[in-house]
Design an enzyme around this catalytic site. Structure first.
Site, PDB file in Angstrom:
ATOM      1  N   GLU A   1       0.827  -1.201   0.000  1.00 20.04           N
ATOM      2  CA  GLU A   1       0.000   0.000   0.000  1.00 20.04           C
ATOM      3  C   GLU A   1       0.864   1.254   0.000  1.00 20.04           C
ATOM      4  OE1 GLU A   1      -3.903  -0.470   1.995  1.00 20.04           O
ATOM      5  OE2 GLU A   1      -3.287   1.282   3.150  1.00 20.04           O
TER       6      GLU A   1
ATOM      7  N   GLU B   1       2.131   1.753  -3.419  1.00 15.77           N
ATOM      8  CA  GLU B   1       1.028   2.260  -4.240  1.00 15.77           C
ATOM      9  C   GLU B   1       0.835   3.762  -4.001  1.00 15.77           C
ATOM     10  OE1 GLU B   1      -2.630   0.317  -3.266  1.00 15.77           O
ATOM     11  OE2 GLU B   1      -3.702   1.102  -5.009  1.00 15.77           O
TER      12      GLU B   1
ATOM     13  N   CYS C   1      -8.269  -2.318   4.092  1.00 12.90           N
ATOM     14  CA  CYS C   1      -8.205  -3.546   4.916  1.00 12.90           C
ATOM     15  C   CYS C   1      -9.520  -3.912   5.564  1.00 12.90           C
ATOM     16  CB  CYS C   1      -7.174  -3.462   6.028  1.00 12.90           C
ATOM     17  SG  CYS C   1      -6.120  -2.088   5.971  1.00 12.90           S
TER      18      CYS C   1
ATOM     19  N   SER D   1      -7.294   1.811  -2.251  1.00 15.24           N
ATOM     20  CA  SER D   1      -6.106   1.005  -2.549  1.00 15.24           C
ATOM     21  C   SER D   1      -6.530  -0.345  -3.102  1.00 15.24           C
ATOM     22  CB  SER D   1      -5.297   0.814  -1.263  1.00 15.24           C
ATOM     23  OG  SER D   1      -4.425  -0.269  -1.419  1.00 15.24           O
TER      24      SER D   1
ATOM     25  N   LYS E   1     -15.286 -10.298   7.783  1.00 19.89           N
ATOM     26  CA  LYS E   1     -14.271 -11.170   7.169  1.00 19.89           C
ATOM     27  C   LYS E   1     -14.888 -12.463   6.658  1.00 19.89           C
ATOM     28  CE  LYS E   1     -10.625  -8.627   7.879  1.00 19.89           C
ATOM     29  NZ  LYS E   1      -9.839  -8.114   6.746  1.00 19.89           N
TER      30      LYS E   1
ATOM     31  N   GLU F   1     -16.013 -11.475   3.390  1.00 18.04           N
ATOM     32  CA  GLU F   1     -14.888 -11.183   2.492  1.00 18.04           C
ATOM     33  C   GLU F   1     -14.337 -12.453   1.857  1.00 18.04           C
ATOM     34  OE1 GLU F   1     -11.258  -9.768   4.360  1.00 18.04           O
ATOM     35  OE2 GLU F   1     -10.887  -8.412   2.685  1.00 18.04           O
TER      36      GLU F   1
ATOM     37  N   GLU G   1     -14.029 -12.600  -6.299  1.00 24.04           N
ATOM     38  CA  GLU G   1     -12.669 -12.351  -6.769  1.00 24.04           C
ATOM     39  C   GLU G   1     -11.616 -12.812  -5.761  1.00 24.04           C
ATOM     40  OE1 GLU G   1     -14.900 -10.176  -5.887  1.00 24.04           O
ATOM     41  OE2 GLU G   1     -14.000  -8.647  -4.617  1.00 24.04           O
TER      42      GLU G   1
ATOM     43  N   CYS H   1     -10.432  -2.288  14.575  1.00 25.47           N
ATOM     44  CA  CYS H   1     -10.734  -3.722  14.757  1.00 25.47           C
ATOM     45  C   CYS H   1     -10.871  -4.123  16.219  1.00 25.47           C
ATOM     46  CB  CYS H   1      -9.645  -4.573  14.119  1.00 25.47           C
ATOM     47  SG  CYS H   1      -9.402  -4.151  12.409  1.00 25.47           S
TER      48      CYS H   1
END
Ligand code: SF4
Ligand code: SF4
Ligand code: SF4
Ligand code: SF4
Ligand code: FES
Lengths: 415, 565
Positions: free
Chosen positions: B282, B285, B302, B322, B361, B364, B369, B498
Site C-alpha cells: 500500500e 502504491e 483492509c 487502494s 471477514k 470477504e 474475486e 478492529c
C-alpha cells in the site's frame, strides 16, 4: 321528552346561513389576539379524548414561527363516527374552522389527517379545499402567508390517534408514538412546532368566534364547557350522532330519550361511555351526568364520546375478547408493557373463551392492566386494560360461566 | 443548576440531565434495557421507570429530564412491582426451550436478561410463555438474525443507523408482530448490509450473531488429510482474555498459539506478517500515485465492511481505494502459493482458517474475486468457544511461538488493530522510503485514540502530506464530505477500529476499547522492529518469491478490484 341540543349540529346540518366562511372572515377582522382571548374565555378543551385546554396548547406556540396545524380526523376508535359525520355533512364548515384556527395559531402549514376508510369524507374535503381559492387569498392578504392545505390519508393505525404517532405517519415513518418531551408543540412535524387538534375541537372555534367565549362557557359545567357530539351505537333503537350540553344530561337520558331505549325486548346490561378504552357502567350506574369530571369521578371517562350500549344478549367475555383483539392489532409495538401485556391478555381471554381459562387469569389481567396503565408510553397502552378490568369486576358472572370450576371471589379478583 | 432529591438524597445537576444520569451520580443503578449510551433514546422497555412525587404514572429515567424540586424514587415498592411485572411480560415472550438455546446462546456468558432478572428480582415465570415462531434469517454470510429471540428493543436498529450509517435494520410489522427485520424482509444477505456486526454487539439477547464456522474448523482439524493453517489477527490477542478472566487488554498471543497447536492445527501463523506486507504494497502504491499523479486521496482497503459500504454508497470513490487485498486475504493467497510451494503441499489440501475480531471477514472470504484463499473465519468469540470445546485451561497454558515463515512481525503490524494504526504504520514506512531519512519519532499521536475522526499533517521532505482517519461508518461519511483536503485516508468500519470489531467479546466494561487499545500500543512498544519495511521475513519474501513491491507477481497475488453494487 328531552330534546337534543343543537348547537354545533345546526351548522353542520344546515350550513352557515348568511354567507360561506363567515366565521373565518369574522376572525380575520378581529385579529388573532382578540380571537385568542375569546378562546381563553370559552374554556374549550380538546374533544379527541385527552381533554387538554385548547388555549393552553395554542398559547404555548403563540410567539413561535413556522407553526404547523394538524386537524386530526383519524377516527379509528370503534364506535366513534362523529368526525365523519361532520366531514360528510359539512366539509366547508370544517375547512372554515381549520382556517380560522390556522389563522389564530399563525400556522405556516395546515394538514388534515383523515382515516383511510373514510373515502367519501376524503373526497369531499379534497373538493372543498380545491374550491377554496378565494378564502385562501383572503388568508394570504391578511397574513402574508400562502397557506397550503394538505389532505393526508391515514394508513389505518389506531395509534395514530396519538399525536406523535400521527406526526410520524405524516412524515412517512413508522407510525409509533414518540417519547415526550419534546412535545409536538416544541418539536413536531419535521421538527416544527406542531399543534394537533381533533375535528370537533376545531369546529368549536367557529362557534366561539360567532358567539364569544363568554357565551360558549355559559354552556356546560365547570371543566366541561360547551356541547359535545356523541356517537351513540350498540343495541339501541336510534343509533347516531347526537349533541348534548355537557353536564346537563345523564347517560340514562341519552340512552332512553335520544337513543329511544334498548332495541327489541331486551334489558340494558352495560354501557361503555367513552369508547373501548374506558370503564363500562352497569345498569344502576348510568344516572351519571355526561361531562368530563362526572364520568371521571364515577370511575370512567368521556373519551371521544363513543357511547356503546349493550343488552343482555351481549356477552362480556366476548366483548372483552374483541377489545383485546383490537388492542393486540393496534399496539404500535414499541413499548414492552403494552405490546407484551396485550399479548398476554389476548391469550388469556381467548383461552377463557374456549373454556380453557385458569383461575388466576382474572387476577393476572388486572395486574397487567395496572402495570401498563402506569408504565406504557402513550395513551393507547395506558388505557387498554380499562374496559376489560371493569368488565371482570362488574360482570363477574359472564366470566365464571367460562371458568366453571371457579367460585369467583370478588376480593381475589380485585387484589 | 437544578436541585432535586433522589431517594431522599439531595443532588445538584445541570439542567438537561436525565434522571438516569443523576441517579448514577448518587451511585444508584436504575435497570435499563433499550437504553444504550451513545445511541438515541428509545423509551421502549420501560424497565427504567421511577416514581416522581406528584405524578400519577411512572416516567422513564432514561428520557425524563430532572426538574427543580423533583422528588424521585428509584426503588420504591410501586416501582419495584411495576418493573418486575414488565420484566415478567418481556421474558414470557423470550424463548427458553428444549432446544437448550440458552446454553448455546451467543450471550450465554454475557446475558443481559439474566443480569436484569437478578437486579429486578424475578425468579420464576409468572405469565405463560408465548413464543414467536422459530424463524431465522440466514441469508447473510456473516450475520444471522434469530427473530424468535428478539425482544424488539431497537438497539441494533439504532446502532446500524446512528453509528454505522446503515439503515439496514428496521422495526417491521405492527402490533404484536412487531419485530426486527431488513427492508422489505429481503434478508440481511440481500440488502446493503456491510456485515460489520455492530448490531451483534448492541443486542442484549443474542438474537443477532455471527454465522458460526466453529464446527467446520473442528472437522478440518480432525481430518488427517488436511493441512490446517491458522492466522490470528492483531486485535484478537488483546481481547480474548476477557473471555477467560485475564487482566483487560493483556496480549495473549502466545497462549493463543499454544491453544491452537494443542487442538491440532498444523501451523499457527500471524496475520501481522501480512499486515507488514500490506504496508509495503500500500505504501508503494501511495508513493506511486503521488509521483505519477494517480488518484488521490488514496483510501485504505483492509476493512471489508468499509469496502462493501463504499461499493454500495460511494461507487465514484472506488478508484481511490487502494487495490491491496486485506491482510487476511494476502495471507490466504500466500498460504496456498508461497507456503504450499515451499512445503511441497498441494494447495487443495490446505485449509486456511483465520481468527478475526470481525464478522465482515466471513463475507470477504466468499467474495468472487477472492474465493478459496481463506476457508473459514472464526471470530474472537468463536475462538473462545473453541478453546472451551477442547477443554483447555487457557490462562494456564504455556507460551508458544508462531510458526515460520509467517511468524515474524513488527510493531507497525501490531497497531493495525486500532483506528489510526494502519495510517501510522504506513507513515513510518512511507516517510523513510520517500525521504530516505530515518524517522526519529515513531508515534503519530494526532491519529491515535478513539475519536471518530482524526487528522494530521506530516512533513515528508518538505512535502506536506495531509492524512485523515475515521472509525465507524457514520464518522467516515462525515469525513468523506471533505475528502479533497487529504492525500491519504484510513477508514475502519468499526468504532475504535478492529479492537471494536463485531466479532469481539461482548463486554459490559465502559472503557473496554481503551483497555484493548492500550494493550495494542504496548505490544508495539515492546517489539524490537517497529517499521514494516524492516521486517526481515518480508524482505526475504520479496527476494524469494514476490519480486518487486507492486511488481507483476505482487500485483497478481496481492491486489484486487471492487465493483459497484
Ligand atoms: S402504549 Fe402501546 S401504542 Fe403506546 S407506545 Fe406503548 S406500545 Fe405503542
Ligand atoms: S452488520 Fe452492520 S451494517 Fe449490517 S445490519 Fe448489522 S450494524 Fe447494520
Ligand atoms: S435483535 Fe437484539 S438488539 Fe435488535 S431489537 Fe432484537 S433484541 Fe434488540
Ligand atoms: S439472551 Fe436469552 S437465550 Fe441468550 S442467554 Fe440470555 S436468556 Fe438465554
Ligand atoms: S431503558 Fe428507559 S425505557 Fe428502556
Amino acid at each position: 321528552m328531552m330534546k337534543e341540543c343543537k348547537y354545533i349540529k345546526e351548522i353542520i346540518e344546515k350550513g352557515t346561513v348568511e354567507w360561506p366562511y363567515r366565521f373565518f372572515h369574522q376572525g380575520l377582522e378581529m385579529g388573532r389576539e382578540r380571537c385568542f382571548r375569546e378562546l381563553e374565555k370559552s374554556g374549550l378543551v380538546g374533544r379527541g379524548g385527552a381533554a387538554f385546554p385548547t388555549s393552553k396548547k395554542w398559547g404555548s406556540v403563540w410567539d413561535t414561527e413556522n407553526v404547523v396545524l394538524i386537524c386530526n380526523a383519524d377516527e379509528g376508535e370503534p364506535g366513534t363516527f362523529k368526525d365523519r359525520y361532520i366531514m360528510e355533512n359539512n366539509p366547508a364548515f370544517l375547512l372554515e374552522s381549520m382556517l380560522l384556527s390556522a389563522f389564530i395559531v399563525n400556522a405556516r402549514a395546515l394538514y388534515i389527517y383523515i382515516r383511510g376508510e373514510y373515502t367519501q369524507a376524503i373526497s369531499l374535503m379534497k373538493k372543498e379545499i380545491d374550491q377554496a381559492d378565494v378564502v385562501l387569498d383572503a388568508y394570504r392578504e391578511k397574513t402574508g402567508v400562502k397557506l397550503e392545505v394538505e389532505v393526508v390519508v391515514g394508513q389505518g393505525a389506531y395509534v395514530c390517534g396519538d399525536e406523535t404517532s400521527l406526526i410520524n405517519s405524516i412524515e412517512g415513518v413508522r407510525p409509533n408514538s414518540r417519547i415526550k418531551p419534546p412535545y409536538p408543540t416544541q418539536k413536531g412535524l419535521f421538527d416544527a412546532p406542531t399543534i394537533v387538534n381533533n375535528v370537533e375541537t376545531l369546529c368549536n372555534l367557529s362557534l366561539i368566534i360567532r358567539d364569544g367565549g363568554d357565551f360558549f362557557s355559559s354552556l356546560g359545567v365547570e371543566g366541561s364547557r360547551g356541547t359535545k357530539l356523541i356517537s351513540l351505537s350498540g343495541k339501541i333503537k336510534n343509533p347516531g350522532v347526537y349533541e348534548i350540553e355537557m353536564g346537563k344530561v345523564s347517560l340514562r337520558e341519552i340512552i332512553e330519550e335520544l337513543g329511544g331505549g334498548i332495541k327489541g325486548d331486551h334489558e340494558l346490561k352495560f354501557v361503555i361511555p367513552g369508547g373501548i378504552s374506558t370503564q363500562l357502567f352497569v345498569e344502576n350506574e348510568i344516572d351519571v351526568m355526561v361531562d368530563y369530571c362526572s364520568l371521571k369521578q364515577a370511575g370512567s371517562a368521556l373519551g371521544s364520546g363513543a357511547i356503546i350500549v349493550a343488552d343482555e344478549t351481549v356477552n362480556a367475555v366476548e366483548m372483552a375478547k374483541n377489545a383485546a383483539d383490537f388492542f393486540s392489532k393496534e399496539t404500535c409495538g414499541i413499548c414492552f408493557p403494552c405490546k407484551e401485556g396485550n399479548r398476554q391478555i389476548h391469550n388469556m381471554l381467548n383461552k377463557i373463551y374456549v373454556f380453557e381459562g385458569k383461575r388466576e387469569y382474572l387476577k393476572l389481567i388486572r395486574e397487567i392492566s395496572e402495570t401498563t396503565s402506569r408504565a406504557a408510553r402513550c395513551g393507547l397502552g395506558q388505557s387498554a386494560g380499562n374496559l376489560l378490568v371493569s368488565a371482570i369486576e362488574k360482570i363477574p358472572g359472564d366470566f365464571t360461566y367460562y371458568l366453571p370450576e371457579i367460585d369467583l371471589d370478588r376480593d381475589e379478583v380485585k387484589k | 443548576m437544578i436541585t432535586l432529591h433522589i431517594n431522599s438524597q439531595p443532588i445538584k445537576v445541570e439542567a438537561g440531565t436525565t434522571i438516569l444520569e443523576a441517579a448514577k451520580k448518587l451511585h444508584y443503578r436504575i435497570p435499563t434495557l433499550c437504553y444504550k449510551e451513545g445511541l438515541s433514546i428509545y423509551g421502549g422497555c420501560r424497565l427504567c421507570v421511577v416514581e416522581v412525587k406528584g405524578r400519577s404514572n411512572l416516567p422513564i429515567a432514561c428520557a425524563e429530564e430532572v426538574q427543580e424540586g423533583m422528588e424521585v424514587f428509584t426503588h420504591s415498592d410501586l416501582v419495584l412491582e411495576t418493573r418486575r411485572n414488565i420484566f415478567q411480560l418481556l421474558i414470557a415472550n423470550h424463548p427458553f426451550d428444549c432446544q437448550l438455546n440458552c446454553l448455546t446462546c451467543l450471550k450465554s456468558s454475557s446475558c443481559e436478561l439474566r443480569k436484569l432478572a437478578e437486579e429486578i428480582g424475578v425468579g420464576q415465570l409468572k405469565y405463560e410463555a408465548l413464543h414467536k415462531p422459530w424463524t431465522m434469517d440466514t441469508s447473510s454470510r456473516s450475520v444471522v438474525i434469530e427473530t424468535s429471540k428478539c425482544i424488539s428493543c431497537g438497539r441494533c436498529v439504532r446502532t446500524c443507523n446512528e453509528i454505522q450509517h446503515g439503515g439496514i435494520l428496521t422495526m417491521s410489522e405492527r402490533g404484536l408482530a412487531t419485530k426486527v427485520d431488513t427492508f422489505m424482509a429481503k434478508g440481511l444477505g440481500n440488502v446493503d448490509c456491510t456485515n460489520c456486526g455492530q448490531c451483534i454487539l448492541a443486542c442484549p439477547t443474542g438474537a443477532i450473531h455471527e454465522v458460526y464456522h466453529v464446527n467446520q474448523v473442528i472437522q478440518a482439524i480432525n481430518d488427517p488429510d488436511t493441512h490446517v493453517v491458522i492466522q490470528t489477527a492483531p486485535a484478537v490477542r488483546v481481547a480474548i482474555g476477557e473471555e477467560f478472566g485475564a487482566p483487560l487488554g493483556m496480549n495473549l498471543e502466545k497462549k493463543i498459539v499454544t491453544a491452537l497447536r494443542k487442538m491440532g492445527a498444523d501451523k499457527v501463523f500471524d496475520t501481522n506478517f501480512t499486515a507488514d506486507l500490506t504496508i509495503i504494497e500500500e505504501g508503494t502504491e501511495f508513493i506511486n500515485r503521488i509521483n505519477h499523479q494517480g488518484v488521490l486521496p488514496i483510501i485504505t482497503s483492509c476493512s471489508p465492511g468499509w469496502i462493501k459500504f463504499a461499493e454500495h454508497n460511494y461507487p465514484d470513490l472506488l478508484p481511490n481505494i487502494s487495490t491491496c487485498k486485506s491482510p487476511q486475504q494476502m495471507f490466504g493467497t500466500l498460504a496456498k502459493t508461497y507456503y504450499a510451494e515451499k512445503e511441497k503441499l498441494s494447495p487443495d489440501k490446505i485449509v486456511s482458517v483465520s481468527i478475526m475480531p470481525c464478522t465482515a471477514k466471513k463475507y470477504e472470504l466468499a467474495r468472487d474475486e477472492l474465493k478459496d484463499d481463506v476457508d473459514y473465519v472464526l471470530t474472537t468469540r468463536e475462538l473462545a468457544k473453541l478453546i472451551r470445546a477442547y477443554g483447555l485451561e487457557f490462562m494456564n497454558l504455556p507460551d508458544g511461538e508462531y510458526d515460520q515463515p509467517f511468524g515474524i512481525s513488527t510493531g507497525a503490524a501490531a497497531i493495525f488493530g486500532v483506528s489510526g494504526g494502519v495510517m501510522e504504520a504506513a507513515l513510518r514506512t512511507g516517510y523513510e522510503l520517500i525521504s530516505g531519512k530515518e524517522l526519529e519519532e515513531l508515534e503519530f499521536v494526532d491519529i491515535r485514540g478513539l475519536k471518530g475522526i482524526k487528522e494530521a499533517v506530516v512533513d515528508i521532505d518538505g512535502e506536506k502530506i495531509r492524512v485523515a482517519v475515521a472509525n465507524g461508518l457514520e464518522n467516515a461519511v462525515q469525513m468523506l464530505k471533505h475528502k479533497e483536503k487529504y492525500h491519504f485516508i484510513e477508514i475502519m468500519t468499526c468504532p475504535g477500529g478492529c479492537i471494536g470489531g463485531g466479532g469481539q467479546p461482548i463486554s459490559d466494561v465502559d472503557n473496554i476499547l481503551e483497555e484493548r487499545m492500550t494493550g495494542i500500543y504496548a505490544t508495539d512498544q515492546k517489539r524490537e522492529i517497529r517499521k514494516s519495511h524492516k521486517n526481515p521475513a518480508i524482505i526475504k519474501l520479496y527476494e524469494e518469491f514476490l519480486g518487486e513491491p507492486n511488481g507483476e507477481k505482487a500485483h497478481r497475488l496481492l491486489h484486487t478490484h471492487y465493483m459497484k453494487r
